[in-house]
Design a protein around this motif. Structure first.
Motif, mmCIF file in Angstrom:
data_model
loop_
_atom_site.group_PDB
_atom_site.id
_atom_site.type_symbol
_atom_site.label_atom_id
_atom_site.label_comp_id
_atom_site.label_asym_id
_atom_site.label_seq_id
_atom_site.Cartn_x
_atom_site.Cartn_y
_atom_site.Cartn_z
ATOM 1 N N TYR A 64 0.850 -1.195 0.000
ATOM 2 C CA TYR A 64 0.000 0.000 0.000
ATOM 3 C C TYR A 64 0.881 1.239 0.000
ATOM 4 C CZ TYR A 64 0.979 -0.351 5.033
ATOM 5 O OH TYR A 64 1.605 -0.455 6.251
ATOM 6 N N ASP A 65 0.291 2.359 -0.410
ATOM 7 C CA ASP A 65 1.055 3.584 -0.575
ATOM 8 C C ASP A 65 1.647 4.061 0.744
ATOM 9 O OD1 ASP A 65 1.987 5.611 -2.332
ATOM 10 O OD2 ASP A 65 0.505 6.995 -1.521
ATOM 11 N N GLN A 72 3.860 2.644 2.458
ATOM 12 C CA GLN A 72 4.202 1.547 3.364
ATOM 13 C C GLN A 72 5.698 1.563 3.660
ATOM 14 O OE1 GLN A 72 3.251 -2.308 1.748
ATOM 15 N NE2 GLN A 72 3.914 -3.433 3.566
ATOM 16 N N VAL A 74 2.680 3.434 -4.225
ATOM 17 C CA VAL A 74 1.873 2.509 -5.019
ATOM 18 C C VAL A 74 0.990 3.311 -5.951
ATOM 19 C CG1 VAL A 74 0.132 0.693 -4.982
ATOM 20 C CG2 VAL A 74 1.901 0.749 -3.211
#
Length: 360
Positions: free
Chosen positions: A324-325, A327, A337
């Motif tokens: 996920y962005d 992360q 992401v």
């Protein structure tokens, strides 16, 4: 006498109750004894299908991850392998790092088939051809093998996500910027690339062209020369460029073997500082050329981190954890992401002033 009879009756009643109680206890102990034994056994050695949750059972598995580079035995992919091995040790997974001896899509397909026969859980591939690899990767998916790409992508139908080193637009534009700054934003330049079919290289070249059209009208791209990620071919290509274009002002290498080969050709032609050399390569390969002036800049990311990140994301995927962005990945940093593309980070520039700070 009456009291004697009452006493006898009480003894008989007690005896009857004792018998009934003992029968009840025996029956109960038989039932409970079996259950008790089973519970104690499962606590000592849990059976995944009866006592563990799906996530716990997945965590207890030792996954087998196949990582496929474009080609073996070149410095860039050797450093990627080091990172992948470190991740495998840290995460307790089995790593099969196998690649073709040349940057040949057909040879890479055979490597992938070999991993399919070894029943790996995940295949992570840096694709030599975005289209040719699609059928074999779809076969792998049909067999239940998870597929991701890294470094160079395939068609999206062949994999679940793509682990990219840097944003393609940012990187392509930046490569031309580094050359333009050293050339005074004017003159003729050439691009030395790897495989003509490599999707990542072609995307970077497209952004090099866009950047030139938008910001550097005084610069002219004269030729794009492939080298198939072969150091010898790269050197021969650079020598050929210097002969065909006597007024050549610069060379950009978009694969790791290109810039050192170009710098070597420039050094031998005694044209250091006259023909500027920049591009994607490792500090180790470019160190001497940067110090002596046969090359002006090298750009890259950490190949070691790329290998590490690829294995981490492959293993996380098997545990049901998708990236996920923003992360945070241990030993890598924060990732971005964008849809089905994971971006590891920003590119790094190496010059004569800072190249000695890096050891890959």
């Amino acid at each position: 006498m009456r009291s004697g009879k009452i006493g006898i009756r009480r003894e008989r009643l007690c005896l009857l109750l004792a018998v009934l109680a003992s029968l009840f206890l025996v029956s109960a102990c038989r039932d409970r004894g079996a259950i008790s034994y089973k519970v104690i056994y499962e606590m000592d050695r849990p059976a995944a299908d009866e006592t563990a949750s799906p996530s716990e059972a997945a965590n207890s598995r030792r996954y087998k991850i196949g990582v496929v580079p474009k080609v073996t035995d070149i410095a860039y992919f050797d450093v990627v392998k080091q990172g992948a091995q470190e991740a495998a040790w840290d995460l307790d997974v089995d790593l099969l790092y196998e690649g073709p001896s040349t940057a040949d899509p057909d040879e890479q397909i055979e490597v992938i088939r070999g991993l399919m026969e070894k029943r790996v859980d995940v295949i992570a591939v840096s694709a030599n051809d975005p289209k040719k690899l699609v059928p074999v990767l779809r076969e792998a998916k049909e067999q239940g093998i998870r597929v991701i790409t890294w470094d160079a992508d395939t068609g999206p139908e062949a994999r679940e996500f793509f682990v990219n080193m840097a944003d393609p637009e940012t990187l392509g534009r930046h490569l031309l910027d580094t050359l333009a700054w050293s050339m005074g934003e004017k003159g003729e330049f050439a691009v030395m690339t790897g495989q003509l079919s490599a999707a990542n290289l072609n995307e970077w070249i497209d952004w090099i062209k866009v950047q030139r059209e938008q910001f550097y009208p005084g610069m002219k791209l004269v030729e794009i020369v492939p080298n198939d990620d072969d150091p010898k071919k790269a050197y021969e290509g650079a020598v050929g460029l210097l002969k065909r274009y006597p007024g050549l002002d610069g060379i950009i290498g978009t694969s790791s073997v290109g810039p050192p080969a170009a710098a070597e050709a420039v050094r031998e032609a005694k044209r250091a500082g006259e023909v500027r050399v920049v591009g994607l390569s490792t500090p180790e390969l470019m160190r001497s050329y940067l110090h002596e002036g046969s090359a002006q800049a090298a750009t890259l990311w950490s190949p070691k981190k790329l290998g590490y990140l690829t294995v981490v994301l492959a293993r996380n995927m098997m545990l049901g954890m998708l990236p996920y962005d923003d992360q945070t990945i241990a030993n890598v940093g924060n990732i971005r992401v964008h849809g089905d593309m994971i971006i590891m980070g920003e590119p790094l520039d190496f010059t004569k002033d800072n190249v000695d700070q890096y050891d890959f």
